[in-house]
Design a protein around this motif. Structure first.
Motif, short mmCIF file in Angstrom:
data_model
loop_
_atom_site.label_atom_id
_atom_site.label_comp_id
_atom_site.label_asym_id
_atom_site.label_seq_id
_atom_site.Cartn_x
_atom_site.Cartn_y
_atom_site.Cartn_z
N LYS A 53 73.24 65.66 16.68
CA LYS A 53 74.34 65.93 15.74
C LYS A 53 75.32 64.76 15.72
O LYS A 53 75.86 64.41 14.66
N MET A 54 75.56 64.16 16.88
CA MET A 54 76.46 63.02 16.94
C MET A 54 75.88 61.83 16.16
O MET A 54 76.61 61.14 15.45
N GLU A 55 74.59 61.61 16.28
CA GLU A 55 73.95 60.52 15.53
C GLU A 55 74.01 60.78 14.03
O GLU A 55 74.23 59.86 13.23
N ASN A 61 79.45 58.81 8.79
CA ASN A 61 80.83 58.33 8.88
C ASN A 61 80.99 56.92 9.44
O ASN A 61 82.11 56.41 9.48
N ASN A 62 79.93 56.32 9.93
CA ASN A 62 79.94 55.00 10.54
C ASN A 62 80.89 54.91 11.74
O ASN A 62 81.41 53.86 12.08
N THR A 63 81.13 56.04 12.37
CA THR A 63 81.93 56.13 13.59
C THR A 63 81.66 57.48 14.24
O THR A 63 81.23 58.42 13.58
N TYR A 64 81.89 57.55 15.55
CA TYR A 64 81.79 58.84 16.24
C TYR A 64 83.15 59.53 16.31
O TYR A 64 83.23 60.72 16.62
N VAL A 65 84.22 58.78 16.02
CA VAL A 65 85.57 59.33 16.08
C VAL A 65 85.69 60.46 15.05
O VAL A 65 85.31 60.30 13.90
N GLY A 66 86.23 61.57 15.49
CA GLY A 66 86.40 62.72 14.60
C GLY A 66 85.42 63.83 14.88
O GLY A 66 85.60 64.95 14.41
N GLY A 72 84.98 76.67 16.62
CA GLY A 72 85.38 76.83 15.24
C GLY A 72 84.27 76.48 14.26
O GLY A 72 83.29 75.81 14.60
N ALA A 73 84.45 76.91 13.03
CA ALA A 73 83.45 76.66 11.99
C ALA A 73 83.35 75.19 11.64
O ALA A 73 82.29 74.72 11.22
N ASN A 74 84.44 74.44 11.81
CA ASN A 74 84.44 73.01 11.47
C ASN A 74 84.05 72.11 12.63
O ASN A 74 83.99 70.89 12.47
N ASP A 75 83.80 72.68 13.80
CA ASP A 75 83.41 71.87 14.95
C ASP A 75 81.95 71.44 14.81
O ASP A 75 81.09 72.22 14.42
N LEU A 76 81.69 70.20 15.14
CA LEU A 76 80.35 69.64 15.01
C LEU A 76 79.39 70.26 16.02
O LEU A 76 78.26 70.61 15.70
N ILE A 77 79.84 70.40 17.27
CA ILE A 77 79.00 70.88 18.36
C ILE A 77 79.60 72.17 18.90
O ILE A 77 80.81 72.25 19.14
N HIS A 78 78.74 73.16 19.11
CA HIS A 78 79.20 74.43 19.67
C HIS A 78 79.55 74.24 21.14
O HIS A 78 78.85 73.54 21.87
N GLU A 97 89.89 55.67 27.96
CA GLU A 97 89.86 55.57 26.50
C GLU A 97 89.37 56.90 25.91
O GLU A 97 88.84 57.74 26.62
N ASP A 98 89.52 57.03 24.60
CA ASP A 98 89.12 58.26 23.94
C ASP A 98 87.60 58.43 23.96
O ASP A 98 86.83 57.48 23.94
N ASN A 99 87.17 59.66 23.98
CA ASN A 99 85.76 60.02 23.90
C ASN A 99 85.65 61.14 22.87
O ASN A 99 86.31 62.16 23.03
N PRO A 100 84.91 60.98 21.81
CA PRO A 100 84.07 59.85 21.46
C PRO A 100 84.91 58.69 20.92
O PRO A 100 86.02 58.87 20.44
N TRP A 101 84.35 57.49 21.00
CA TRP A 101 85.00 56.32 20.46
C TRP A 101 84.20 55.83 19.27
O TRP A 101 83.18 56.42 18.93
#
Length: 141
Positions: A53-55, A61-66, A72-78, A97-101
């Motif tokens: 799902k991250m890939e 989006n050309n980024t993993y940020v976000g 929630g229904a809008n969350d990418l991963i349960h 640093e933030d994860n995901p970056w």
């Protein structure tokens, strides 16, 4: 005419009970250990699906940020694995640093509920390069 006695003596019954006790003391821990190992597949599947799902998110989006993990229904991963034995999260990176970056991520699955007693494989991780780790034992995958 003589009467023959039928049935078991107390000694015979005690021997059978002792043998059953010995067998149970061997079989129950082996069965419990097998169940614990089998439940680890729940974390492995959840992390592989999360990485996929991250890939897909990165492709769009050309980024993993976000990308988010939650219920929630809008969350990418349960947040919990399918069977509920593991809790998924983005762990804090060692460099704070933030994860995901933008160009990478780490997803972690921590044992919970019945699986929390798994002392060999308390957590699993996977990152954007497909590197897998677990702890404290390194051979859980």
């Amino acid at each position: 005419m003589t009467k023959t006695k039928t049935g078991f003596t107390l000694i015979e019954v005690l021997i059978v009970v002792a043998l059953l006790g010995i067998l149970a003391s061997i079989a129950i821990p082996a069965f419990t250990n097998h169940i614990t190992k089998a439940r680890r597949a729940d974390a492995q599947v959840a992390l592989l699906e999360a990485a996929q799902k991250m890939e897909r998110f990165f492709t769009n989006n050309n980024t993993y940020v976000g990308a988010t993990i939650g219920d929630g229904a809008n969350d990418l991963i349960h947040e919990t694995s399918e069977r509920g034995y593991y809790l998924l999260s983005f762990p804090e990176r060692p460099d704070n640093e933030d994860n995901p970056w933008a160009r990478g991520f780490i997803v972690r699955a921590d044992a919970q509920n019945e699986q929390a007693g798994d002392s060999d494989c308390q957590f699993f991780t996977i990152d954007h390069l497909g590197r897998r780790s677990s702890g404290p034992s390194s051979n859980c995958w």
